[in-house]
Motif scaffolding. Structure first.
Motif, PDB file in Angstrom:
ATOM      1  N   THR A  10       0.880  -1.283   0.165  1.00 36.22           N
ATOM      2  CA  THR A  10       0.008   0.059   0.009  1.00 36.22           C
ATOM      3  C   THR A  10       0.831   1.175   0.072  1.00 36.22           C
ATOM      4  N   GLY A  11       0.174   2.268  -0.699  1.00 34.82           N
ATOM      5  CA  GLY A  11       1.241   3.405  -0.616  1.00 34.82           C
ATOM      6  C   GLY A  11       2.252   3.334  -1.566  1.00 34.82           C
ATOM      7  N   GLN A  15       7.226   7.592  -1.019  1.00 37.06           N
ATOM      8  CA  GLN A  15       8.614   7.683  -1.101  1.00 37.06           C
ATOM      9  C   GLN A  15       9.224   6.206  -0.791  1.00 37.06           C
ATOM     10  N   LEU A  41      -1.287  -1.020  -4.063  1.00 32.01           N
ATOM     11  CA  LEU A  41      -2.456  -0.348  -3.796  1.00 32.01           C
ATOM     12  C   LEU A  41      -2.378   1.372  -3.494  1.00 32.01           C
ATOM     13  N   GLU A  42      -3.163   2.004  -4.179  1.00 29.18           N
ATOM     14  CA  GLU A  42      -2.900   3.632  -3.809  1.00 29.18           C
ATOM     15  C   GLU A  42      -4.208   4.183  -3.715  1.00 29.18           C
ATOM     16  N   ARG A  43      -4.340   5.443  -3.099  1.00 29.97           N
ATOM     17  CA  ARG A  43      -5.382   6.281  -2.929  1.00 29.97           C
ATOM     18  C   ARG A  43      -6.068   6.502  -4.309  1.00 29.97           C
ATOM     19  N   SER A  48      -2.398  10.197  -7.194  1.00 34.15           N
ATOM     20  CA  SER A  48      -1.929   8.958  -6.965  1.00 34.15           C
ATOM     21  C   SER A  48      -2.060   8.017  -7.808  1.00 34.15           C
ATOM     22  N   VAL A  89       2.134   0.274   3.892  1.00 36.22           N
ATOM     23  CA  VAL A  89       3.037   1.464   4.092  1.00 36.22           C
ATOM     24  C   VAL A  89       2.333   2.924   3.825  1.00 36.22           C
ATOM     25  N   LEU A 103       0.256  11.235  14.252  1.00 39.71           N
ATOM     26  CA  LEU A 103      -0.532  10.814  13.176  1.00 39.71           C
ATOM     27  C   LEU A 103      -1.544  10.005  13.402  1.00 39.71           C
ATOM     28  N   ASN A 107      -4.240   8.772  10.270  1.00 36.42           N
ATOM     29  CA  ASN A 107      -3.867   7.525   9.650  1.00 36.42           C
ATOM     30  C   ASN A 107      -4.897   6.451  10.135  1.00 36.42           C
ATOM     31  N   VAL A 131       3.934  -0.522   8.335  1.00 32.99           N
ATOM     32  CA  VAL A 131       5.344   0.449   8.223  1.00 32.99           C
ATOM     33  C   VAL A 131       4.708   1.933   8.720  1.00 32.99           C
ATOM     34  N   GLY A 132       3.489   2.074   8.067  1.00 36.57           N
ATOM     35  CA  GLY A 132       2.946   3.701   8.155  1.00 36.57           C
ATOM     36  C   GLY A 132       2.768   3.969   9.490  1.00 36.57           C
ATOM     37  N   HIS A 189       7.892   1.925  17.990  1.00 36.00           N
ATOM     38  CA  HIS A 189       8.726   2.781  17.030  1.00 36.00           C
ATOM     39  C   HIS A 189       8.463   4.275  17.381  1.00 36.00           C
ATOM     40  N   SER A 238      10.962  12.325   5.215  1.00 37.80           N
ATOM     41  CA  SER A 238      11.364  10.920   6.351  1.00 37.80           C
ATOM     42  C   SER A 238      12.097   9.956   5.671  1.00 37.80           C
ATOM     43  N   ALA A 243      14.037   2.758   4.980  1.00 37.02           N
ATOM     44  CA  ALA A 243      12.796   2.120   5.801  1.00 37.02           C
ATOM     45  C   ALA A 243      12.558   0.991   4.744  1.00 37.02           C
TER      46      ALA A 243
HETATM   47  N1  NAI Z   1       8.004   2.220  10.746  1.00 39.16           N
HETATM   48  C1  NAI Z   1       9.267   2.728  10.335  1.00 39.16           C
HETATM   49  O1  NAI Z   1      10.325   2.415  10.524  1.00 39.16           O
HETATM   50  C2  NAI Z   1       8.902   3.976   9.344  1.00 39.16           C
HETATM   51  C3  NAI Z   1       7.625   4.502   9.038  1.00 39.16           C
HETATM   52  N2  NAI Z   1       7.449   5.418   8.171  1.00 39.16           N
HETATM   53  C4  NAI Z   1       6.183   5.743   7.870  1.00 39.16           C
HETATM   54  O2  NAI Z   1       5.907   5.197   6.450  1.00 39.16           O
HETATM   55  C5  NAI Z   1       4.676   6.115   6.102  1.00 39.16           C
HETATM   56  C6  NAI Z   1       4.817   6.287   4.389  1.00 39.16           C
HETATM   57  O3  NAI Z   1       6.111   7.000   4.441  1.00 39.16           O
HETATM   58  P1  NAI Z   1       6.451   7.611   2.833  1.00 39.16           P
HETATM   59  O4  NAI Z   1       6.346   6.559   1.818  1.00 39.16           O
HETATM   60  O5  NAI Z   1       7.725   8.500   3.063  1.00 39.16           O
HETATM   61  O6  NAI Z   1       5.002   8.857   2.623  1.00 39.16           O
HETATM   62  P2  NAI Z   1       4.696   9.416   1.435  1.00 39.16           P
HETATM   63  O7  NAI Z   1       3.804  10.422   1.569  1.00 39.16           O
HETATM   64  O8  NAI Z   1       5.870   9.604   0.383  1.00 39.16           O
HETATM   65  O9  NAI Z   1       3.735   8.063   0.628  1.00 39.16           O
HETATM   66  C7  NAI Z   1       2.537   7.547   1.166  1.00 39.16           C
HETATM   67  C8  NAI Z   1       1.969   7.006   0.213  1.00 39.16           C
HETATM   68  O10 NAI Z   1       0.720   6.386   0.794  1.00 39.16           O
HETATM   69  C9  NAI Z   1      -0.504   6.798  -0.095  1.00 39.16           C
HETATM   70  N3  NAI Z   1      -1.716   6.354   0.697  1.00 39.16           N
HETATM   71  C10 NAI Z   1      -2.296   7.174   1.538  1.00 39.16           C
HETATM   72  N4  NAI Z   1      -3.378   6.888   2.042  1.00 39.16           N
HETATM   73  C11 NAI Z   1      -3.533   5.684   1.537  1.00 39.16           C
HETATM   74  C12 NAI Z   1      -4.532   4.505   1.442  1.00 39.16           C
HETATM   75  N5  NAI Z   1      -5.592   4.742   2.222  1.00 39.16           N
HETATM   76  N6  NAI Z   1      -4.445   3.598   0.657  1.00 39.16           N
HETATM   77  C13 NAI Z   1      -3.312   3.423  -0.228  1.00 39.16           C
HETATM   78  N7  NAI Z   1      -2.150   4.302  -0.268  1.00 39.16           N
HETATM   79  C14 NAI Z   1      -2.334   5.476   0.572  1.00 39.16           C
HETATM   80  C15 NAI Z   1      -0.287   8.053  -0.306  1.00 39.16           C
HETATM   81  O11 NAI Z   1      -0.997   8.306  -1.879  1.00 39.16           O
HETATM   82  C16 NAI Z   1       1.318   8.026  -0.818  1.00 39.16           C
HETATM   83  O12 NAI Z   1       1.375   7.741  -2.178  1.00 39.16           O
HETATM   84  C17 NAI Z   1       4.526   7.175   6.872  1.00 39.16           C
HETATM   85  O13 NAI Z   1       3.508   6.951   7.804  1.00 39.16           O
HETATM   86  C18 NAI Z   1       6.015   7.174   7.606  1.00 39.16           C
HETATM   87  O14 NAI Z   1       6.029   7.967   8.782  1.00 39.16           O
HETATM   88  C19 NAI Z   1       8.585   5.921   7.379  1.00 39.16           C
HETATM   89  C20 NAI Z   1       9.704   5.493   7.767  1.00 39.16           C
HETATM   90  C21 NAI Z   1       9.952   4.516   8.477  1.00 39.16           C
END
Ligand code: NAI
Ligand code: OAA
Length: 329
Positions: A10-11, A15, A41-43, A48, A89, A103, A107, A131-132, A189, A238, A243
């Motif tokens: 997902t996501g 990034q 899976l994306e939004r 997106s 993710v 968050l 989320n 991961v999210g 975390h 981030s 990650a």
């Molecule tokens: N657990 C860990 O160690 C880490 C966790 N994270 C978390 O991972 C998450 C993602 O980070 P990034 O990829 O950098 O963020 P990002 O903003 O670059 O990407 C997130 C993606 O998720 C999509 N998205 C949002 N809601 C969605 C849904 N309901 N269904 C499908 N896709 C959806 C968005 O359209 C976007 O493409 C964040 O919450 C971040 O804090 C980041 C680094 C480490």
């Protein structure tokens, strides 16, 4: 040739997704003999979907031999139908001056919906990695919303904290990361996470004998715990590639095993070490035959207990918030 495994990310256009998908396609996660049916899976928004389309085009252009199929969809049923591995993710990342727990409200709904979809459509043995952020509590949410799936199958990512710690310890002692054994990061975390060297051996020697206590307390623990913020400060976003790498490591080890080597996974507690049942908590695990097991029989010091308790409190506070959100949803 093995049967393909269905993996949902997902996501996928975010990034982390941009680093993760190509590693999965290359065989880094499930091995060089394991074909994958990859589902992104994306939004369901124009931007997106367009971004996901572009990522899919690039995946196609890699001609990865192990990618049996690639689909991109905003549809939860289509994405999770018969899914065997899910990397959750997609979620909003924090920005400067936010804690990960800030968050929760933004989320939680995502993980309520995805937990339900997993319950309704996924393979009964699905392995889920959240991961999210805030990852532990989002994994708790997804698990609560999927009562027909074994709770054990819902894990959260603390492997990045584990990997960050290994490098700090290796650099401090002049050893290799592979020289380090019996290390783990307990808890959440989040700011309270506890990287623990009580049992750690570095090149066969007790870490506590090699590492100055003031460095451990005043530098190591806070550096690991605040590394996410330091990356946001430096990069303006981030952590993404590291990650993704940690997510690959987490699933790789869960599926392919660690033998008797410890890794850190956040897993639902069964009351181990006094951690309340159900909290998704970073603990030392070993993985064998596609299953993980929490390391048993550790005699905790007062210092360990105190830090574990801080994490219990943090996660209980988050749980209280989301229990209300789940009840209302
Ligand atoms: N657990 C860990 O160690 C880490 C966790 N994270 C978390 O991972 C998450 C993602 O980070 P990034 O990829 O950098 O963020 P990002 O903003 O670059 O990407 C997130 C993606 O998720 C999509 N998205 C949002 N809601 C969605 C849904 N309901 N269904 C499908 N896709 C959806 C968005 O359209 C976007 O493409 C964040 O919450 C971040 O804090 C980041 C680094 C480490
Ligand atoms: O700090 C953040 O928000 C992203 C993350 O979880 C990490 O890098 O550990």
């Amino acid at each position: 040739m093995k049967k393909p495994v269905k993996v949902v990310v997902t996501g996928a256009a975010g990034q982390i997704g941009y680093s993760l998908l190509f590693r999965i396609g290359a065989g880094d996660m499930l091995g060089m003999d394991q074909p994958v049916d990859l589902c992104m899976l994306e939004r369901n928004t124009e931007s997106s979907m367009k971004a996901a389309k572009g990522v899919k085009m690039e995946l196609d252009d890699c001609a990865f031999p192990l990618l049996n199929s690639i689909t991109s969809t905003p549809d939860l049923k289509k994405a999770f139908k018969d899914a065997q591995i899910a990397l959750l993710v997609g979620a909003r990342p924090r920005t400067k001056d936010m804690n990960r727990s800030d968050l929760l409200n933004a989320n939680a709904q995502i993980f309520i919906e995805q937990g339900r979809a997993i319950n309704n459509y996924a393979d009964r043995n699905i392995k889920v990695l959240v991961v999210g952020n805030p990852a532990n509590t989002n994994a708790y949410i997804a698990r609560k919303c999927a009562p027909d799936i074994n709770p054990k199958n819902f894990t959260a990512m603390m492997r990045l904290d584990h990997n960050r710690s290994l490098t700090q310890l290796a650099q401090k002692t002049g050893c290799k990361v592979t020289d380090i054994e019996k290390f783990c990061v307990w808890g959440n975390h989040g700011n309270t996470m506890y990287p623990d060297i009580t049992n750690t051996l570095i090149a066969g020697k007790k870490a506590e004998d090699l590492i100055p206590t003031d460095w451990y307390l005043d530098y190591f623990i806070p550096t690991v715990a605040s590394r996410g913020s330091a990356i946001i400060e430096a990069r303006g976003h981030s952590s993404a590639a590291s990650a993704a790498n940690a997510a690959i490591d987490h699933i790789h080890d869960w599926v392919l095993g660690t033998g008797d080597k410890w890794q850190t996974m956040a897993v639902p507690s069964n009351g181990e070490y006094g951690i309340p049942e159900g909290l998704c908590f970073g603990m030392p695990v070993t993985c064998n035959n596609g299953d993980y097991e929490v390391v048993k029989g550790l005699e905790l010091t007062d210092f360990e207990r105190e830090h574990i308790l801080q994490n219990v409190k943090a996660l209980e506070a988050e749980r209280a918030v989301v229990d209300e959100l789940i009840a209302k949803a």
